[in-house]
Design an enzyme around this catalytic site. Sequence first.
Site, PDB file in Angstrom:
ATOM      1  N   HIS A 177      11.562   0.737   4.112  1.00  0.00           N
ATOM      2  CA  HIS A 177      11.264   1.357   2.816  1.00  0.00           C
ATOM      3  C   HIS A 177      12.239   2.506   2.589  1.00  0.00           C
ATOM      4  CE1 HIS A 177       7.472  -0.811   3.065  1.00  0.00           C
ATOM      5  NE2 HIS A 177       7.199  -0.209   4.209  1.00  0.00           N
TER       6      HIS A 177
ATOM      7  N   ASN B 131       0.840  -1.199   0.000  1.00  0.00           N
ATOM      8  CA  ASN B 131       0.000   0.000   0.000  1.00  0.00           C
ATOM      9  C   ASN B 131       0.867   1.238   0.000  1.00  0.00           C
ATOM     10  OD1 ASN B 131      -2.733  -1.236   0.416  1.00  0.00           O
ATOM     11  ND2 ASN B 131      -1.599  -2.124   2.120  1.00  0.00           N
TER      12      ASN B 131
END
Length: 273
Positions: free
Chosen positions: A225, A195
């Site tokens: 990330h 997402n």
Amino acid sequence: MIALAKPPLRIAIAGLGAVGLQVARALDAGIPGCELVAVSARDREAAAARLSTLRRPVPVLEIAALEPMADLVIECAPAALLPEIAEPFLAAGKSVVVLSAGALLQHEMLIELARQTEGQIIVPTGALLGLDAVLAAAEGEIRAVRMVTRKPVRGLVGAPYLVEHNIAIDDIREPLRIFNGTPREAAVGFPANLNVAVALSLAGIGPDRTTLEIWADPALTRNTHRIEVEADSASFSMTIENIPSENPKTGKITALSVIACLRKLRAPLRVGT
Ligand SMILES: NC(=O)C1=CN([C@@H]2O[C@H](COP(=O)(O)OP(=O)(O)OC[C@H]3O[C@@H](n4cnc5c(N)ncnc54)[C@H](O)[C@@H]3O)[C@@H](O)[C@H]2O)C=CC1
Ligand SMILES: O=C([O-])CC(=O)C(=O)O
């Protein structure tokens, strides 16, 4: 003269898992201008038990029963439920906070519906960082956005992309790149995992021009990330290392991002884009 106080924003939560329960507790503890009015859960009895410790327990209802009771719904359920949860609110010109951002790409009609009714889809920064800077850069020209996600094996097992491509990661001993593509492709192949990449792409240059690598790393304990942006206004790179919540696929910071987003809705001072 001081204006009369606005009535609180009536908030419903759809999905009472790692994100939903923590947001429910925060609303119960008090977020100025917001009031939790109902939740929806797959196992309604278990949900009622989980909510029994709230100061003001709220009813556990079918998804379809939420819209008449609330001004805004927080979707924090499995991605496949996004249209069922969001559509009634948007049709009524209301707001939806969307956690399953990847599913927005398969249901772009929801964005069109919000446009028509002047409803609003709000995608919080969630498990990511820096969407404020990406949004600002997108007001100018962004040349490239790259994202590299590294996750512990247990945060990735079972993803449809791995099953479909016969990629076994259970016994890997070294980091393995398991995907190299775009957020649009990842939203299908990793619906419970990426997402964040879709949120990044919606803030920046879209789900087809953003590039994404996914690595399974047996030595990692955190969902990590890294984002790199090149724009005509700035170049920047950012990394976040998320401590998993009770759901190994979801970082602890995700629920906190939703809580911060709710606090901002009625705050007298808003900081950040
Ligand atoms: N945008 C972002 O940065 C992030 C988004 N996510 C996404 O947010 C969503 C929620 O994440 P988690 O809370 O970790 O998931 P979770 O799996 O812990 O919770 C989802 C809950 O939805 C419930 N549910 C299932 N069927 C339902 C139904 N028919 N009606 C109502 N509830 C139902 C499940 O029982 C479960 O309690 C997921 O789609 C996840 O992929 C997660 C992390 C970051
Ligand atoms: O990093 C996390 O905790 C969750 C994640 O990647 C996502 O759902 O996009």
